[in-house]
Design a protein around this motif. Structure first.
Motif, mmCIF file in Angstrom:
data_model
loop_
_atom_site.group_PDB
_atom_site.id
_atom_site.type_symbol
_atom_site.label_atom_id
_atom_site.label_comp_id
_atom_site.label_asym_id
_atom_site.label_seq_id
_atom_site.Cartn_x
_atom_site.Cartn_y
_atom_site.Cartn_z
ATOM 1 N N THR A 89 0.420 -1.071 0.209
ATOM 2 C CA THR A 89 0.013 -0.090 0.147
ATOM 3 C C THR A 89 0.740 1.494 0.164
ATOM 4 O OG1 THR A 89 -1.668 -1.334 1.438
ATOM 5 C CG2 THR A 89 -1.769 0.975 1.407
ATOM 6 N N THR A 90 2.127 1.460 0.923
ATOM 7 C CA THR A 90 2.672 2.012 1.111
ATOM 8 C C THR A 90 3.646 3.155 -0.003
ATOM 9 O OG1 THR A 90 2.984 1.754 3.597
ATOM 10 C CG2 THR A 90 5.147 3.501 2.644
ATOM 11 N N ILE A 91 3.707 2.160 -1.105
ATOM 12 C CA ILE A 91 4.939 1.258 -1.728
ATOM 13 C C ILE A 91 3.536 2.081 -3.621
ATOM 14 C CG2 ILE A 91 5.585 0.200 -4.330
ATOM 15 C CD1 ILE A 91 6.768 -1.531 -2.103
ATOM 16 N N THR A 92 2.489 2.057 -3.217
ATOM 17 C CA THR A 92 1.484 2.244 -4.140
ATOM 18 C C THR A 92 1.152 3.608 -4.202
ATOM 19 O OG1 THR A 92 0.594 -0.444 -4.320
ATOM 20 C CG2 THR A 92 -0.369 2.002 -5.455
ATOM 21 N N GLU A 93 0.824 4.124 -2.608
ATOM 22 C CA GLU A 93 0.900 5.498 -2.785
ATOM 23 C C GLU A 93 2.463 6.280 -2.947
ATOM 24 O OE1 GLU A 93 0.095 5.431 1.427
ATOM 25 O OE2 GLU A 93 -1.759 4.397 1.130
ATOM 26 N N LEU A 94 3.300 5.981 -3.059
ATOM 27 C CA LEU A 94 5.015 6.765 -3.400
ATOM 28 C C LEU A 94 4.356 6.812 -4.405
ATOM 29 C CD1 LEU A 94 7.422 5.750 -0.475
ATOM 30 C CD2 LEU A 94 6.284 7.659 -0.388
ATOM 31 N N LEU A 95 4.685 5.591 -5.564
ATOM 32 C CA LEU A 95 3.998 6.028 -6.787
ATOM 33 C C LEU A 95 3.396 6.858 -7.353
ATOM 34 C CD1 LEU A 95 4.481 2.097 -8.070
ATOM 35 C CD2 LEU A 95 6.869 3.256 -7.820
ATOM 36 N N ALA A 96 2.482 6.798 -6.441
ATOM 37 C CA ALA A 96 1.372 7.734 -7.362
ATOM 38 C C ALA A 96 2.275 9.409 -6.721
ATOM 39 C CB ALA A 96 -0.234 8.166 -6.488
ATOM 40 N N ASP A 99 4.694 10.198 -9.775
ATOM 41 C CA ASP A 99 4.218 10.041 -10.843
ATOM 42 C C ASP A 99 3.936 11.597 -10.900
ATOM 43 O OD1 ASP A 99 3.393 8.910 -13.699
ATOM 44 O OD2 ASP A 99 1.039 9.133 -12.627
ATOM 45 N N ALA A 100 3.274 12.155 -9.809
ATOM 46 C CA ALA A 100 2.576 13.678 -10.379
ATOM 47 C C ALA A 100 3.563 14.677 -10.400
ATOM 48 C CB ALA A 100 2.156 13.371 -9.051
ATOM 49 N N VAL A 101 4.664 14.093 -9.212
ATOM 50 C CA VAL A 101 5.939 14.835 -9.348
ATOM 51 C C VAL A 101 6.701 14.731 -11.088
ATOM 52 C CG1 VAL A 101 9.080 15.061 -8.436
ATOM 53 C CG2 VAL A 101 6.557 14.696 -6.808
ATOM 54 N N ASP A 102 6.877 13.638 -11.748
ATOM 55 C CA ASP A 102 7.699 13.420 -12.411
ATOM 56 C C ASP A 102 6.631 13.908 -14.006
ATOM 57 O OD1 ASP A 102 10.046 11.781 -14.489
ATOM 58 O OD2 ASP A 102 8.143 10.940 -14.677
#
Length: 123
Positions: A89-96, A99-102
């Motif tokens: 769950t944490t990895i999914t949140e960090l990937l979001a 993605d926004a930063v990217d």
């Protein structure tokens, strides 16, 4: 070989198996309760530093430093010693957030980081 010798050897063999199994269970039980490191909600100093690096980079709209800090924080997750569902769950949140930063969607990245803060509790 007499029947007594065979039975004694069998008893020793079975006893050795049970002793090994009991020792194995005790070792596993001891290891599970002595894992070092903080769990979710109790970050160590390095995790706090990485969180602050993410926050500062997002506020400064610095894509390169934000992505670097997110990569460091991502590595921190695996030191939490928590269940796999929390890690995923944490990895999914960090990937979001990544993605926004990217995409340089700073308002979205900042909002997701603030939402994430309630789970991470860096204070």
């Amino acid at each position: 070989m007499s029947a007594r010798t065979v039975n004694a050897q069998s008893a020793l063999f079975i006893g050795a198996i049970f002793f090994s199994a009991a020792l194995f269970i005790l070792v596993l039980g001891g290891c599970a309760s002595t894992l070092p490191g903080p769990g979710l909600g109790t970050p160590d100093e390095m995790q706090l530093q990485h969180y602050e690096m993410i926050k500062s980079a997002i506020e400064a709209k610095d894509r390169v430093n934000a992505l670097a800090a997110l990569a460091l924080f991502h590595a921190d997750i695996f030191r939490w010693h928590t269940n796999i569902l929390t890690v995923q769950t944490t990895i999914t949140e960090l990937l979001a957030i990544t993605d926004a930063v990217d995409k340089e969607e700073w308002a979205s990245a900042n909002k997701m980081l603030i939402d994430y803060k309630s789970k991470y509790r860096p204070e």
